[in-house]
Design an enzyme around this catalytic site. Sequence first.
Site, PDB file in Angstrom:
ATOM      1  N   SER A  87      40.376  41.486  37.665  1.00 58.20           N
ATOM      2  CA  SER A  87      39.304  40.762  38.367  1.00 58.20           C
ATOM      3  C   SER A  87      38.056  41.591  38.528  1.00 58.20           C
ATOM      4  CB  SER A  87      39.744  40.355  39.770  1.00 58.20           C
ATOM      5  OG  SER A  87      41.071  39.988  39.772  1.00 58.20           O
ATOM      6  N   THR A 189      39.084  40.872  43.299  1.00 57.95           N
ATOM      7  CA  THR A 189      37.747  41.359  43.665  1.00 57.95           C
ATOM      8  C   THR A 189      37.855  42.429  44.725  1.00 57.95           C
ATOM      9  OG1 THR A 189      36.696  39.266  43.198  1.00 57.95           O
ATOM     10  CG2 THR A 189      35.626  40.639  44.845  1.00 57.95           C
ATOM     11  N   THR A 207      33.122  42.628  41.092  1.00 60.50           N
ATOM     12  CA  THR A 207      34.052  41.626  40.560  1.00 60.50           C
ATOM     13  C   THR A 207      33.656  41.170  39.162  1.00 60.50           C
ATOM     14  OG1 THR A 207      35.106  39.499  41.087  1.00 60.50           O
ATOM     15  CG2 THR A 207      32.752  39.649  41.486  1.00 60.50           C
ATOM     16  N   ARG A 217      27.924  31.330  35.441  1.00 62.12           N
ATOM     17  CA  ARG A 217      28.261  31.161  36.857  1.00 62.12           C
ATOM     18  C   ARG A 217      28.212  32.512  37.595  1.00 62.12           C
ATOM     19  NH1 ARG A 217      32.286  33.320  40.584  1.00 62.12           N
ATOM     20  NH2 ARG A 217      32.807  31.712  42.075  1.00 62.12           N
ATOM     21  N   GLY A 219      29.076  34.167  41.503  1.00 61.31           N
ATOM     22  CA  GLY A 219      29.781  33.874  42.758  1.00 61.31           C
ATOM     23  C   GLY A 219      29.106  34.489  43.955  1.00 61.31           C
ATOM     24  N   THR A 240      36.520  37.811  49.729  1.00 60.84           N
ATOM     25  CA  THR A 240      37.153  37.611  48.433  1.00 60.84           C
ATOM     26  C   THR A 240      37.634  36.158  48.368  1.00 60.84           C
ATOM     27  OG1 THR A 240      38.912  38.377  46.952  1.00 60.84           O
ATOM     28  CG2 THR A 240      39.394  38.427  49.291  1.00 60.84           C
ATOM     29  N   GLY A 241      37.855  35.671  47.164  1.00 56.28           N
ATOM     30  CA  GLY A 241      38.336  34.304  47.023  1.00 56.28           C
ATOM     31  C   GLY A 241      37.310  33.411  46.363  1.00 56.28           C
TER      32      GLY A 241
HETATM   33  C1  SD4 Z   1      33.911  34.989  43.049  1.00 55.79           C
HETATM   34  N1  SD4 Z   1      34.644  35.832  45.165  1.00 55.79           N
HETATM   35  O1  SD4 Z   1      33.341  35.277  42.025  1.00 55.79           O
HETATM   36  C2  SD4 Z   1      34.695  36.069  43.750  1.00 55.79           C
HETATM   37  C3  SD4 Z   1      36.078  36.062  43.166  1.00 55.79           C
HETATM   38  C4  SD4 Z   1      37.119  36.691  44.008  1.00 55.79           C
HETATM   39  O2  SD4 Z   1      39.250  37.035  44.521  1.00 55.79           O
HETATM   40  O3  SD4 Z   1      36.883  37.221  45.055  1.00 55.79           O
HETATM   41  N2  SD4 Z   1      38.340  36.607  43.662  1.00 55.79           N
HETATM   42  O4  SD4 Z   1      33.911  33.850  43.529  1.00 55.79           O
END
Ligand code: SD4
Length: 328
Positions: A87, A189, A207, A217, A219, A240-241
Amino acid sequence: MNRRKFIRNTALSGLGLTVGGSVLAKGLEELPVSTHSSEFKGPLVIATWNVPNATAKAWEVLEKGGSALDAVEKGCNVEEEDPKNSSVGYGGLPDREGIVTLDACIMDHNGNYGSVVFLQNIVHAISVARKVMEETPHVLMAGKGAEDFAVAQGFKRTNLLTESSKKAWEEWKVTSEYKPIINIENHDTIGMLAIDKDGNLAGGCTTSGLAYKMHGRVGDSPIIGSGLFLDNEVGAATATGLGEEVLKTVGSFLIVELMRHGRTPQQACEEAVNRIMKKQIHRKDFQVGFIALNTKGEVGAYSVHGGFSYQIYQNGENKNVSPDFLSK
Ligand code: SD4
């Protein structure tokens, strides 16, 4: 005047942004270092997910009396160059076109911030973000421009797509089904927050973003206030997420502001998750996790689902903690 201020002043003049020598010079002065009380639990470092090598590297810096800023950069670099972390950085899973694109940002105790988005072919995205912060008059650089800037700063171009990420992408293409992954076990991430012996905070977030995202894209991770925010008088937070949900609620800024108004780091993380889920009552198929740290060195963490964890290195001990979560 140090080199950084010189370059920045020169660049600002070049852009016609000089607002009068004295005002500018004053604006660029370093702010005073914060003081801390006997309740102070630092220095310490925390990071999203199970990343003991990253926090160990950051701790090495803190233990020697180094700055929180150096600690988070060096700590994040460990995950960026680890091909097993799918990631982040080298070995990160690509977008749906098979291209690895990176997002990263860094913030220091003076409120300075640097960020790169949609960066390709450079392993240490967070270090490029730091160069944006320290060597340019800007805060955020994207794509080819960010890559060329990195190369001009001495970074090497590297193909970030490893054989195993390529294989995973080829398998994904068979169905091409896009759905957010709840947790990538053990690695994801990396958002890292540190407080050094002087009580100064710094944070970093790096990340490759969501696996198989649309090309182009970006994030939450590189966006100030969303993936990362700190105020040296209050505390710091990182996320994260599913970045889209964090962006819509400006999650990390929200947590710092809640701490400013008296919430503990734990209460603030819980409220930020609740804020997201209040608008998503019919949708529980995504993960968001936050970690936070205040100026006393108290920490908090909370997520939508279980499976999220954070790493903490404090008092010479490096441990992984599974925090409480909303969806039981
Ligand atoms: C995103 N927040 O690009 C990041 C991805 C991530 O755990 O945190 N994954 O949306």
